[in-house]
Design a protein around this motif. Structure first.
Motif, PDB file in Angstrom:
ATOM      1  N   GLN A   1     -29.159 -30.479  -5.073  1.00 21.82           N
ATOM      2  CA  GLN A   1     -29.913 -29.892  -6.193  1.00 21.82           C
ATOM      3  C   GLN A   1     -31.265 -30.589  -6.361  1.00 21.82           C
ATOM      4  OE1 GLN A   1     -28.973 -27.098  -7.846  1.00 21.82           O
ATOM      5  NE2 GLN A   1     -31.047 -27.218  -8.688  1.00 21.82           N
ATOM      6  N   GLU A   2     -31.275 -31.900  -6.118  1.00 22.06           N
ATOM      7  CA  GLU A   2     -32.531 -32.649  -6.221  1.00 22.06           C
ATOM      8  C   GLU A   2     -33.535 -32.134  -5.185  1.00 22.06           C
ATOM      9  OE1 GLU A   2     -31.428 -36.681  -7.150  1.00 22.06           O
ATOM     10  OE2 GLU A   2     -33.489 -37.370  -6.950  1.00 22.06           O
ATOM     11  N   GLY A   3     -33.014 -31.792  -4.001  1.00 25.72           N
ATOM     12  CA  GLY A   3     -33.868 -31.194  -2.968  1.00 25.72           C
ATOM     13  C   GLY A   3     -34.379 -29.823  -3.397  1.00 25.72           C
TER      14      GLY A   3
ATOM     15  N   THR B   1     -29.237 -46.244 -15.836  1.00 23.64           N
ATOM     16  CA  THR B   1     -30.407 -46.506 -14.983  1.00 23.64           C
ATOM     17  C   THR B   1     -30.572 -45.473 -13.870  1.00 23.64           C
ATOM     18  OG1 THR B   1     -29.122 -47.926 -13.498  1.00 23.64           O
ATOM     19  CG2 THR B   1     -30.272 -49.022 -15.317  1.00 23.64           C
ATOM     20  N   ILE B   2     -29.579 -44.626 -13.672  1.00 26.77           N
ATOM     21  CA  ILE B   2     -29.707 -43.594 -12.634  1.00 26.77           C
ATOM     22  C   ILE B   2     -29.904 -42.233 -13.295  1.00 26.77           C
ATOM     23  CG2 ILE B   2     -28.269 -44.953 -11.078  1.00 26.77           C
ATOM     24  CD1 ILE B   2     -26.024 -43.002 -11.401  1.00 26.77           C
ATOM     25  N   GLY B   3     -30.495 -41.316 -12.555  1.00 28.74           N
ATOM     26  CA  GLY B   3     -30.644 -39.971 -13.104  1.00 28.74           C
ATOM     27  C   GLY B   3     -32.078 -39.500 -13.236  1.00 28.74           C
ATOM     28  N   ALA B   4     -32.947 -39.979 -12.335  1.00 34.27           N
ATOM     29  CA  ALA B   4     -34.347 -39.568 -12.371  1.00 34.27           C
ATOM     30  C   ALA B   4     -34.479 -38.077 -12.083  1.00 34.27           C
ATOM     31  CB  ALA B   4     -35.133 -40.359 -11.337  1.00 34.27           C
ATOM     32  N   GLU B   5     -35.392 -37.417 -12.762  1.00 33.57           N
ATOM     33  CA  GLU B   5     -35.647 -35.991 -12.553  1.00 33.57           C
ATOM     34  C   GLU B   5     -36.875 -35.821 -11.659  1.00 33.57           C
ATOM     35  OE1 GLU B   5     -35.467 -33.788 -16.275  1.00 33.57           O
ATOM     36  OE2 GLU B   5     -34.128 -35.302 -17.111  1.00 33.57           O
TER      37      GLU B   5
ATOM     38  N   GLN C   1     -24.474 -47.869  -4.429  1.00 37.64           N
ATOM     39  CA  GLN C   1     -25.422 -47.902  -3.305  1.00 37.64           C
ATOM     40  C   GLN C   1     -26.644 -47.027  -3.598  1.00 37.64           C
ATOM     41  OE1 GLN C   1     -22.654 -48.093   0.534  1.00 37.64           O
ATOM     42  NE2 GLN C   1     -21.935 -46.603  -0.927  1.00 37.64           N
ATOM     43  N   ARG C   2     -27.314 -47.368  -4.654  1.00 33.48           N
ATOM     44  CA  ARG C   2     -28.546 -46.662  -5.035  1.00 33.48           C
ATOM     45  C   ARG C   2     -29.586 -47.706  -5.341  1.00 33.48           C
ATOM     46  NH1 ARG C   2     -28.128 -41.485  -8.834  1.00 33.48           N
ATOM     47  NH2 ARG C   2     -26.011 -40.821  -8.409  1.00 33.48           N
ATOM     48  N   CYS C   3     -30.848 -47.367  -5.092  1.00 35.68           N
ATOM     49  CA  CYS C   3     -31.876 -48.332  -5.483  1.00 35.68           C
ATOM     50  C   CYS C   3     -31.996 -48.369  -6.995  1.00 35.68           C
ATOM     51  CB  CYS C   3     -33.207 -48.046  -4.800  1.00 35.68           C
ATOM     52  SG  CYS C   3     -33.792 -46.399  -5.037  1.00 35.68           S
ATOM     53  N   THR C   4     -31.446 -47.349  -7.667  1.00 34.04           N
ATOM     54  CA  THR C   4     -31.503 -47.315  -9.131  1.00 34.04           C
ATOM     55  C   THR C   4     -30.189 -47.782  -9.782  1.00 34.04           C
ATOM     56  OG1 THR C   4     -30.815 -45.006  -8.984  1.00 34.04           O
ATOM     57  CG2 THR C   4     -33.171 -45.410  -9.275  1.00 34.04           C
ATOM     58  N   ALA C   5     -29.235 -48.246  -8.993  1.00 29.78           N
ATOM     59  CA  ALA C   5     -27.918 -48.617  -9.539  1.00 29.78           C
ATOM     60  C   ALA C   5     -28.032 -49.728 -10.581  1.00 29.78           C
ATOM     61  CB  ALA C   5     -27.004 -49.077  -8.405  1.00 29.78           C
TER      62      ALA C   5
ATOM     63  N   TRP D   1     -30.065 -43.578   3.850  1.00 31.55           N
ATOM     64  CA  TRP D   1     -28.876 -42.724   3.959  1.00 31.55           C
ATOM     65  C   TRP D   1     -28.275 -42.368   2.608  1.00 31.55           C
ATOM     66  CZ3 TRP D   1     -25.131 -45.109   1.391  1.00 31.55           C
ATOM     67  CH2 TRP D   1     -25.252 -46.484   1.241  1.00 31.55           C
ATOM     68  N   ASN D   2     -28.673 -43.050   1.519  1.00 29.76           N
ATOM     69  CA  ASN D   2     -27.917 -42.881   0.267  1.00 29.76           C
ATOM     70  C   ASN D   2     -28.230 -41.582  -0.471  1.00 29.76           C
ATOM     71  OD1 ASN D   2     -30.438 -43.807  -0.520  1.00 29.76           O
ATOM     72  ND2 ASN D   2     -29.649 -45.007  -2.212  1.00 29.76           N
ATOM     73  N   PHE D   3     -29.440 -41.051  -0.243  1.00 32.70           N
ATOM     74  CA  PHE D   3     -29.788 -39.706  -0.726  1.00 32.70           C
ATOM     75  C   PHE D   3     -30.310 -38.917   0.466  1.00 32.70           C
ATOM     76  CE2 PHE D   3     -29.219 -41.686  -4.715  1.00 32.70           C
ATOM     77  CZ  PHE D   3     -28.921 -40.664  -5.604  1.00 32.70           C
TER      78      PHE D   3
ATOM     79  N   ALA E   1     -32.040 -35.459  -0.794  1.00 37.32           N
ATOM     80  CA  ALA E   1     -33.073 -35.560  -1.838  1.00 37.32           C
ATOM     81  C   ALA E   1     -34.305 -36.347  -1.358  1.00 37.32           C
ATOM     82  CB  ALA E   1     -32.496 -36.210  -3.093  1.00 37.32           C
ATOM     83  N   ILE E   2     -34.087 -37.537  -0.818  1.00 36.05           N
ATOM     84  CA  ILE E   2     -35.245 -38.385  -0.505  1.00 36.05           C
ATOM     85  C   ILE E   2     -36.115 -37.791   0.610  1.00 36.05           C
ATOM     86  CG2 ILE E   2     -35.985 -40.683   0.285  1.00 36.05           C
ATOM     87  CD1 ILE E   2     -33.825 -41.870  -1.539  1.00 36.05           C
ATOM     88  N   PRO E   3     -35.539 -37.268   1.705  1.00 34.48           N
ATOM     89  CA  PRO E   3     -36.422 -36.599   2.676  1.00 34.48           C
ATOM     90  C   PRO E   3     -37.232 -35.451   2.057  1.00 34.48           C
ATOM     91  CG  PRO E   3     -34.312 -37.070   3.688  1.00 34.48           C
ATOM     92  CD  PRO E   3     -34.166 -37.419   2.230  1.00 34.48           C
TER      93      PRO E   3
HETATM   94  C1  UN1 Z   1     -32.268 -43.982  -4.834  1.00 30.01           C
HETATM   95  O1  UN1 Z   1     -31.386 -44.646  -5.361  1.00 30.01           O
HETATM   96  O2  UN1 Z   1     -32.694 -44.304  -3.731  1.00 30.01           O
HETATM   97  O3  UN1 Z   1     -32.304 -41.547 -10.269  1.00 30.01           O
HETATM   98  C2  UN1 Z   1     -32.825 -42.739  -5.457  1.00 30.01           C
HETATM   99  C3  UN1 Z   1     -31.467 -41.505  -9.378  1.00 30.01           C
HETATM  100  C4  UN1 Z   1     -31.610 -40.480  -8.292  1.00 30.01           C
HETATM  101  C5  UN1 Z   1     -32.493 -40.987  -7.204  1.00 30.01           C
HETATM  102  C6  UN1 Z   1     -32.079 -42.328  -6.674  1.00 30.01           C
HETATM  103  N1  UN1 Z   1     -32.127 -39.258  -8.849  1.00 30.01           N
HETATM  104  O4  UN1 Z   1     -30.540 -42.284  -9.338  1.00 30.01           O
END
Ligand code: UN1
Length: 497
Positions: free
Chosen positions: A105-107, A443-447, A282-286, A151-153, A156-158
């Protein structure tokens, strides 16, 4: 027989020139082989860059709304195939279906947003200090974009990178993480089906050292958009310096959630569970640090442990699973090493701290949700990014101390505070050093239509998402049109009526 996949270069699906391959397996069940992928090298990157450079000459001239139509079509295809792709993603990288659906959905959201920008791509016109002179700044593409993704998204990330890059008129050489080559292939197939001309997007599978660095060093690649670890980001930054290319780095985090004494504790509890154990951490926003006010410390920990005990860990394809596996053995070992470090440092291990075994667990990389309490903010487990389901709980005496502890890290991506005090909430917005601050949310859930990125060692000043990503993927050209028919000298000639 496992399915064999290829690179996509100049509109053709091809093997690595060396003929070498690598295998990709399901992290929840090693018996399940996702596929065999080309193990490419610099010679494949060379072909991909050549194709992208050639295609750039015509792609840059396609009107942006036409380029955007292709991205819209790609988003439409993602809508049609959402469920199937989500299932394949869970199979490939483990996170639960609920989350892989969100990833697709993010994609989709990114696609429609980027497609809309095709009819906008705003810049500005302004005044001139001289008469009969027109001044404006316009946006042009940068050139060939190197896109390196984690690999974690995997969807979405690509798309965060490739969709805006294409709408802006760049061509792309794409190196996805070697843990998620299948999802990357699906995205490129969709772009092909949507009508992206040959050479405009090129996919090169393989390792970071062989493929990623060849893209970064290549003199004909104009910019690099990277999401991954801070350690790799630093290497990319150095390696890209020789060719002075533009680099956007989206890197690690050590995100914290603060819970103050006046917070809605049930809400804060739901928030930290989602933030810390979603995607198995395993998220950069975890959320990897939980900063609790001493007044609610004991009570909140009790509530937390009660819920964490019940978390169902398993194969993400099972709808009742709440947390999936760790991506691979190396990552699992890294997480476990941090648990050992935490124990040695004197933090108290409250729950978890071990690899799950028995039954289906024996065929995958499963780790128990883990909580350390009585963590000192200076301990390594409170300072270094673990990238796993490990939460460190820190006790503080005041709001001010909470902010100080939250900021005591080299990272600055996401942050969260739970309070009902509007004054404290606004002070937190001002004083927290992070690219993203959530009030009463995890901390997760960016739009996708808002800027995404971090400060300090999380980023290098760029933002993805929203319109800000177009600042990265476009070059500003300043244009003066003098229609006075004479030489007018700025700063020298004075205007006379
Ligand atoms: C990431 O963890 O690399 O806000 C991206 C979020 C996601 C994006 C995370 N929409 O957690």
């Amino acid at each position: 027989m496992a399915e064999v996949f290829k690179n996509y270069i100049n509109g053709k699906w091809v093997d690595a020139k060396s003929g070498k391959t690598f295998e990709n397996r399901n992290p929840a069940n090693w018996d399940d082989i996702i596929g065999i992928f080309p193990k490419s090298g610099p010679e494949d990157v060379e072909e991909a860059v050549k194709a992208a450079r050639k295609a750039y000459q015509s792609w840059r001239l396609v009107p942006p709304p036409k380029r955007a139509d292709i991205i819209k079509k790609a988003a439409d295809l993602l809508v049609q195939r959402k469920e199937e792709i989500a299932r394949e993603m869970t199979r490939e990288m483990g996170k639960i279906l609920l989350e892989t659906r969100g990833d697709v959905q993010e994609g989709i959201d990114t696609g429609y947003y980027a497609a809309g920008e095709g009819r906008r791509l705003f810049s500005y016109t302004t005044t001139s200090e001289l008469p009969n002179k027109f001044a404006m700044a316009i946006r042009l593409p940068v050139g060939v974009a190197g896109v390196i993704t984690p690999w974690n998204f995997p969807m979405a990330i690509p798309t965060w990178k490739i969709f805006p890059a294409l709408v802006a008129g760049n061509t792309v050489v794409f190196k996805p993480a070697s843990d998620t080559p299948k999802t990357a292939t699906t995205l490129v197939q969709i772009l092909e089906e949507a009508g992206v001309p040959e050479g405009v997007v090129n996919l090169v599978h393989g390792g970071g050292n062989e493929v990623g660095m060849a893209i970064v060093r290549h003199p004909d690649v104009d910019l690099i958009s990277f999401t991954g670890s801070t350690a790799v980001g630093k290497v990319i930054s150095r390696e890209a310096a020789d060719t002075l290319k533009r680099v956007s780095l989206e890197m690690g985090g050590k995100n914290a959630q603060i819970v103050l004494e006046d917070a809605n504790l049930e809400l804060a509890l739901d928030g930290v569970l989602w933030g810390a154990f979603g995607t198995a951490g395993q998220r950069c926003t975890a959320t990897s640090r939980l900063i609790l006010h001493e007044v609610i410390y004991d009570q909140f920990i009790e509530m937390l442990v009660e819920r964490v005990k019940k978390l169902k860990v398993g194969n993400g394809l099972d709808e009742s699973t709440e947390m999936g596996p760790i991506i691979n053995e190396a990552q699992l070992n890294k997480i476990h090493q941090y648990v050992e470090i935490g124990k040695q440092e004197g933090a108290k291990l409250l729950i978890g701290g071990y690899r799950l075994t028995g039954g289906e667990y024996d065929k995958g990389w499963f780790y128990a949700p883990t909580i350390f309490v009585d963590v000192h903010p200076k301990m390594r487990i409170a300072q270094e990014e673990i990238f796993g389901p490990v939460l460190c709980v820190i006790k503080v005496k005041s709001f001010e101390e909470a902010i100080e502890v939250l900021n005591d890290t080299v990272y600055g991506l996401s942050s969260s505070i739970y309070t009902r005090d509007v004054n404290k909430a606004f002070k937190a917005i001002r004083d927290i050093q992070a690219g993203i601050t959530y009030i009463n949310a995890p901390t997760i859930g960016a739009e996708t239509h808002l800027p995404f990125g971090g400060v300090k060692q999380t980023g290098n000043g760029h933002r993805e998402g929203g319109w800000t990503v177009f600042d990265f993927f476009t070059e500003i050209k300043t244009v003066y049109v003098d229609y006075s028919d004479k030489l007018q000298r700025a700063q020298i000639d004075t205007y006379k009526e």
